[in-house]
Design an enzyme around this catalytic site. Structure first.
Site, short mmCIF file in Angstrom:
data_model
loop_
_atom_site.label_atom_id
_atom_site.label_comp_id
_atom_site.label_asym_id
_atom_site.label_seq_id
_atom_site.Cartn_x
_atom_site.Cartn_y
_atom_site.Cartn_z
N ASP A 327 0.83 -1.21 0.00
CA ASP A 327 0.00 0.00 0.00
C ASP A 327 0.86 1.26 0.00
OD1 ASP A 327 0.85 -0.66 2.66
OD2 ASP A 327 -0.46 0.92 3.40
N GLU A 328 0.24 2.35 -0.39
CA GLU A 328 0.80 3.70 -0.26
C GLU A 328 2.29 3.77 -0.64
OE1 GLU A 328 -2.16 5.33 3.25
OE2 GLU A 328 -0.29 4.40 3.86
#
Length: 756
Positions: A327-328
């Protein structure tokens, strides 16, 4: 003399009967509620004369139960032939490996299960039927019959130990509470930008450098300017400690899934080994929260490092899964990296998202070669999903729907219902949290299977998980406060398929369960005795409705004084509101004891309250609890957070608000507030325009106070007369580089619009 002995015997019998009256078994209040539970007459009395019998396959579970009795009641059962017995038996006809049958009769307790898992869950239900330590002199258990099985295979809780580090003892306590709730998976978030927490012997700098940061952010990320405490912080778990925790969890039928983040959230590792990044420049372990550009560079040295890490990780965790994050991961450094751009062309990838997919797929193949499978956050869908990956959907349910339709297993953990780092009460005294608003009732209302899925696609939904991110949770006491009782509500969501379960009944059972948490010294949040309220406009009249989740009495005042338990002050019907008022209320028991905190609501009866209002766009479904009328109901939102029902949130959209008075009204001022939590992608607008009636020339208000958490917009008029007000609120726009959420459109959060 005989008469004396006769009277003495009668007296003894009287004492015995009195004692038996005190040992009436407690009412069954099991959480999570069993699939089927039939209450029968009578009770089973547990004492040293009861035999403990078991099939050899269930010996460990029987011994676990005996150990519990020894610890709690100083009672140890023996494997002998007695009139009364507790029998643990294998029943291979039970289909579900986690199902059980529990039958309690006056002379025996029978536990049947196909495996140790089912027998363990039977024990957890049985324990909840026992009195608390020192609650009764005799242990009596209600006769009943339970047939039970879980609704979902995956029932998880998460803990982030990278932002803040927690002791082995606390993690054991956390796992133990999970086991009581019949959860079966502990997701252990071990690596982050702010700290690497797992010992990797081949790379000692991970322990020496990556495990410690020089200082930590004070207060909330949205507070400006940022301040730091100047204290070195960190720690890590040795491999021996991890082995001990894995063993402890397995004894409680819990599998630990380690999370080793990649390619993003890797600044701590790059601080230890700069060659893992694209720039190869020295960086520090992050000292504040958020998303950072320094992520793993997809070169051979990086893959070798991660493969070596995985080699040691798989030896420590016997479970099926390794969580790789995904993620991210900002692509800024990849865009500026010659190696990355060359790799994109060589591998014929579409862009940097395709490069992330290549990264994840390559690591998946290596992890698969070790006999494991990967789980990743829903960003791993971007650029194409790795072949055997399981998706953990946190950004709503969209990722889960996409993955399930592509026939990938999914685990639901949306921020709207499963992020326990969000506020759980509107009480001003709540500890600092990430943001948002997730009360207990909303957790309980969660349905893990998205409605967009067909019955066949729904089979790919493994279950759900509660997440505890710890940016704002520095102590174990606060971790307990944020996790419980919301994790308890989620346990019932994922376990119980009982069609009769409902929130009101859950709350009654939770009151009893809280006593068990007290006995375990758990610092849970008890908001059961808080008061909630709502302003109701009907037939031109305003009333304020109070409610509480329990059946206890509400006492209120409208004069600004704290409530006192008096018959005339007991709430019986909605309170009439005909002027600006400060209303206070609290919950009391029948003895007149106040149980919760005092609820206080200031109601400002300004000119727009109860009028007609329309919006050009609907608020985001996650931030629309109060509906459009929340903007003119006389009640302002919380001063510290945006997640209550008074703030309305809009995702990247311009908003036009129209207030219709139905008649010409004199307007002397209009004011409102905007939330400005830039660390949470929330920005106040740069300006707003206010129109009166259908005039084309608006009043323009420029808002420059960008560093404050709350930004006010006030228009002072000069006896303006109008039937309608239109307020045009343009979105802030794209979040600039270097800020949280850079490149995305900002959120807009609007509070009460006050017309005087």
């Amino acid at each position: 003399m005989k008469q004396h002995h006769y009277l003495k015997l009668l007296f003894i019998l009287f004492l015995v009967s009195c004692n038996q009256e005190k040992t009436i078994p407690i009412k069954p209040n099991i959480i999570p509620i069993p699939l089927s539970q039939v209450i029968n007459k009578g009770a089973f009395f547990l004492n040293k004369n009861v035999a403990l019998l078991f099939d050899e396959e269930l010996k460990n579970i029987a011994e676990y139960f005996n150990s519990y009795l020894k610890t709690e009641f100083d009672l140890e059962l023996a494997v002998t032939q007695q009139k009364q017995k507790i029998q643990f038996s294998i029943n291979s006809s039970i289909k579900n490996e986690e199902a059980y049958h529990l039958k309690i009769e006056e002379n025996q307790i029978l536990i049947e299960a196909k495996t140790q898992k089912g027998a363990f869950y039977a024990v957890q239900s049985l324990i909840q039927l026992l009195p608390l330590k020192n609650e009764e002199k005799q242990i009596s258990i209600q006769c009943l019959e339970i047939t039970d099985a879980p609704q979902f295979k995956y029932r998880g809780m998460h803990l982030d130990v990278s932002r803040h580090f927690f002791s082995v003892d606390f993690i054991k306590k956390y796992i133990n509470i999970m086991s009581i709730l019949k959860k079966n998976t502990f997701h252990w978030h071990l690596t982050e930008d702010q700290g690497w927490r797992i010992e990797i012997k081949k790379y000692p700098k991970l322990q020496e450098i990556a495990a410690f940061r020089n200082e930590t952010l004070i207060g909330h990320y949205s507070d400006q300017p940022h301040k730091f405490n100047g204290k070195k912080y960190g720690g890590f778990y040795t491999q021996e400690e991890i082995k001990d925790l894995v063993k402890y969890a397995l004894e409680r039928q819990i599998t630990i899934i380690p999370e080793i983040e990649m390619p993003g959230h890797s600044q701590a590792a790059i601080a230890a080994y700069p060659q893992l990044g694209c720039t190869e420049k020295q960086v520090e372990v992050a000292t504040k929260w958020g998303i950072f550009n320094d992520i793993y560079c997809p070169k051979e040295t990086t893959f070798k490092f991660l493969e070596d890490v995985i080699d040691e990780v798989v030896e420590l965790f016997p479970g099926k899964y390794i969580h790789i994050g995904g993620d991210e991961a900002p692509k800024t450094n990849w865009k500026n990296c010659r190696h990355c751009q060359k790799l994109i062309k060589t591998k014929k990838l579409k862009d940097e998202h395709g490069l992330q997919s290549y990264f994840i797929t390559r690591m998946e193949k290596y992890i698969n070669s070790k006999g494991k499978q990967i789980i990743g956050w829903d960003e791993i869908l971007e650029g194409g999903l790795a072949p055997n990956a399981t998706v953990m959907s946190w950004r709503g349910t969209k990722g889960a729907v996409q993955a399930a339709k592509e026939k990938h297993n999914v685990i639901l953990t949306p921020g709207s219902h499963c992020y326990f780092d969000h506020y759980q009460s509107t009480n001003e005294n709540e500890p600092l949290a990430f943001g948002g608003f997730l009360p207990l009732e909303k957790v309980y209302s969660f349905h893990p299977i998205p409605k967009e899925l067909t019955k066949e696609e729904s089979k790919y939904v493994l279950g759900a998980q509660g997440n505890l991110w710890t940016e704002y949770i520095p102590t174990s006491e606060q971790a307990e406060y944020m996790a419980f009782p919301r994790a308890i509500a989620l346990s019932e969501v994922v376990w119980s398929a009982n069609k009769n379960k409902n929130y009101t009944n859950f709350v009654k059972r939770l009151e009893r369960f809280n006593l068990r948490l007290d006995a375990m010294n758990v610092n849970y949040a008890n908001h059961l005795y808080e008061v909630k309220g709502e302003l109701i406009s009907k037939n031109g009249k305003l009333t304020y409705q109070l409610e509480t989740t329990t059946d206890k009495k509400i006492v209120y005042t409208t004069d600004g004084n704290d409530p006192i338990f008096l018959e005339k002050s007991i709430y019986k019907k909605p309170v009439e509101i005909d002027s600006s008022t400060i209303l206070k209320a609290a919950v009391f028991n029948n003895d007149g004891k106040q149980l919760g905190s005092v609820f206080k609501q200031k109601i400002n009866l300004h000119k727009a309250v109860g009028k007609k209002i329309s919006l050009s766009v609907a608020p985001h479904k996650s931030y629309n609890a109060g509906g459009k009328q929340a903007l003119i109901n006389g009640i302002s939102g919380n001063n510290k957070r945006y997640g209550d029902k008074e703030w309305l949130g809009f995702s990247g959209e311009d908003v036009e608000i129209t207030i219709d008075f139905d008649e010409v009204t004199e307007i002397n001022s209009i004011s409102t507030r905007f939330y400005n939590g830039t660390g949470q992608w929330i920005y106040a607008p740069k300006k707003i325009n206010i129109f009166f009636d259908d005039k084309n020339h608006p009043f323009e208000l420029k808002l420059n106070n960008t560093e404050n958490l709350l930004v006010e917009a006030i228009l002072v008029g000069d006896h303006i007369k109008a039937k309608k007000i239109k307020i045009f609120i343009p979105n802030y726009g794209i979040i600039p580089e270097g800020k949280q959420g850079a490149g995305h459109k900002a959120w807009t959060f609007i509070d009460e619009i006050i017309v005087e």
